[in-house]
Design a protein around this motif. Structure first.
Motif, PDB file in Angstrom:
ATOM      1  N   UNK A 157       0.938  -1.151  -0.093  1.00 30.73           N
ATOM      2  CA  UNK A 157       0.033  -0.151  -0.202  1.00 30.73           C
ATOM      3  C   UNK A 157       0.974   1.413  -0.187  1.00 30.73           C
ATOM      4  N   UNK A 158       0.483   2.366   0.845  1.00 28.65           N
ATOM      5  CA  UNK A 158       1.452   3.378   0.875  1.00 28.65           C
ATOM      6  C   UNK A 158       2.499   3.325   2.241  1.00 28.65           C
ATOM      7  N   UNK A 159       2.834   2.222   2.558  1.00 26.57           N
ATOM      8  CA  UNK A 159       3.811   2.018   3.736  1.00 26.57           C
ATOM      9  C   UNK A 159       5.247   2.403   3.242  1.00 26.57           C
ATOM     10  N   UNK A 160       6.007   3.060   4.055  1.00 26.90           N
ATOM     11  CA  UNK A 160       7.468   3.303   3.681  1.00 26.90           C
ATOM     12  C   UNK A 160       8.215   3.062   4.990  1.00 26.90           C
ATOM     13  N   UNK A 161       9.122   2.029   4.940  1.00 24.08           N
ATOM     14  CA  UNK A 161       9.983   1.654   5.945  1.00 24.08           C
ATOM     15  C   UNK A 161       9.249   0.847   7.263  1.00 24.08           C
ATOM     16  N   UNK A 162       8.095   0.855   6.938  1.00 28.48           N
ATOM     17  CA  UNK A 162       7.187   0.197   8.105  1.00 28.48           C
ATOM     18  C   UNK A 162       5.945  -0.494   7.496  1.00 28.48           C
TER      19      UNK A 162
END
Length: 227
Positions: A195-200
């Motif tokens: 989805x839109x997660x970054x680094x997590x």
């Protein structure tokens, strides 16, 4: 072919994600669920107590790495407001990855060829600490692997889209001062859609959302083959 079958057929042998020199015979399963009565004998809110428990567990069995935890319901998360809510169905306590417990500074390896998708230091109490997410595209199938509870040096100077090779060292395990206040371990998780997660990405689910996360985050043992 469904995604789980695809993952299982990626390798006939166990995929290594930690400790390149440790033989798989030195791995041992561990139960950290709320049903394990041994966890009632120490303060599970204390990372030092957890380290002592894990170290003794390994020593008693003459092993080097303890592993397990996929879809395990755990009580440890009650120590952190990051996971707990007043609504029991919405409290997050079901683990979505496989944990591999061993010494801090143990090398962490890329599961497959890919690129760095993102990275971040997730500093909430009980969170991942330094985390790396890799993106893979194999036989036209895109998916992601997450490596949590790393050392701070693991994400220093890292750049997005940097190519990585299977079994390349991508980081090192952090200690309790940086890894979310846990005994040293790697949280390894497979994610179909970031989805839109970054680094997590959520590594623990509530009962309410379990169907979605179980589908989007299949059992890492499909590739680790440690069972």
């Amino acid at each position: 072919m469904d995604f789980k079958t695809f993952l299982f057929e990626l390798s006939q042998t166990p995929v290594r994600v930690i400790a390149p020199t440790v033989d798989f015979s030195q791995y041992v399963p561990i139960d950290l669920s709320k049903d394990n009565k041994a966890l009632k004998d120490f303060d599970t809110s204390c990372s030092q107590s957890w380290s002592a428990y894990i170290n003794q567990y390994l020593q008693d069995r003459n092993k080097s790495i303890a592993f397990g935890g996929y879809l395990e319901t755990r009580s440890i998360y009650t120590r952190s407001t990051y996971f707990e809510t007043k609504n029991t169905l919405e409290s997050r306590n079901i683990h979505l990855g496989v944990d591999l417990w061993c010494a801090a500074e143990t090398p962490v390896l890329a599961a497959f060829d890919g690129v760095v998708h993102s990275f971040q230091d997730n500093t909430n109490h009980g969170d991942y600490g330094p985390t790396i997410v890799l993106k893979h595209c194999i036989k036209g199938v895109m998916f992601y692997t997450l490596y949590g509870h790393l050392s701070k040096s693991s994400i220093k100077g890292l750049c997005k889209n940097t190519p990585v090779s299977k079994e390349q060292v991508v980081g090192y395990l952090g200690d309790a001062t940086v890894n979310g206040d846990y005994a040293p371990h790697l949280h390894f998780q497979i994610i179909k859609n970031m989805a839109n997660y970054e680094g997590d990405y959520p590594g623990v689910s509530s009962q309410k959302n379990l169907d979605f996360y179980r589908s989007n985050c299949p059992d890492p043992n499909l590739v680790l083959k440690l069972k």
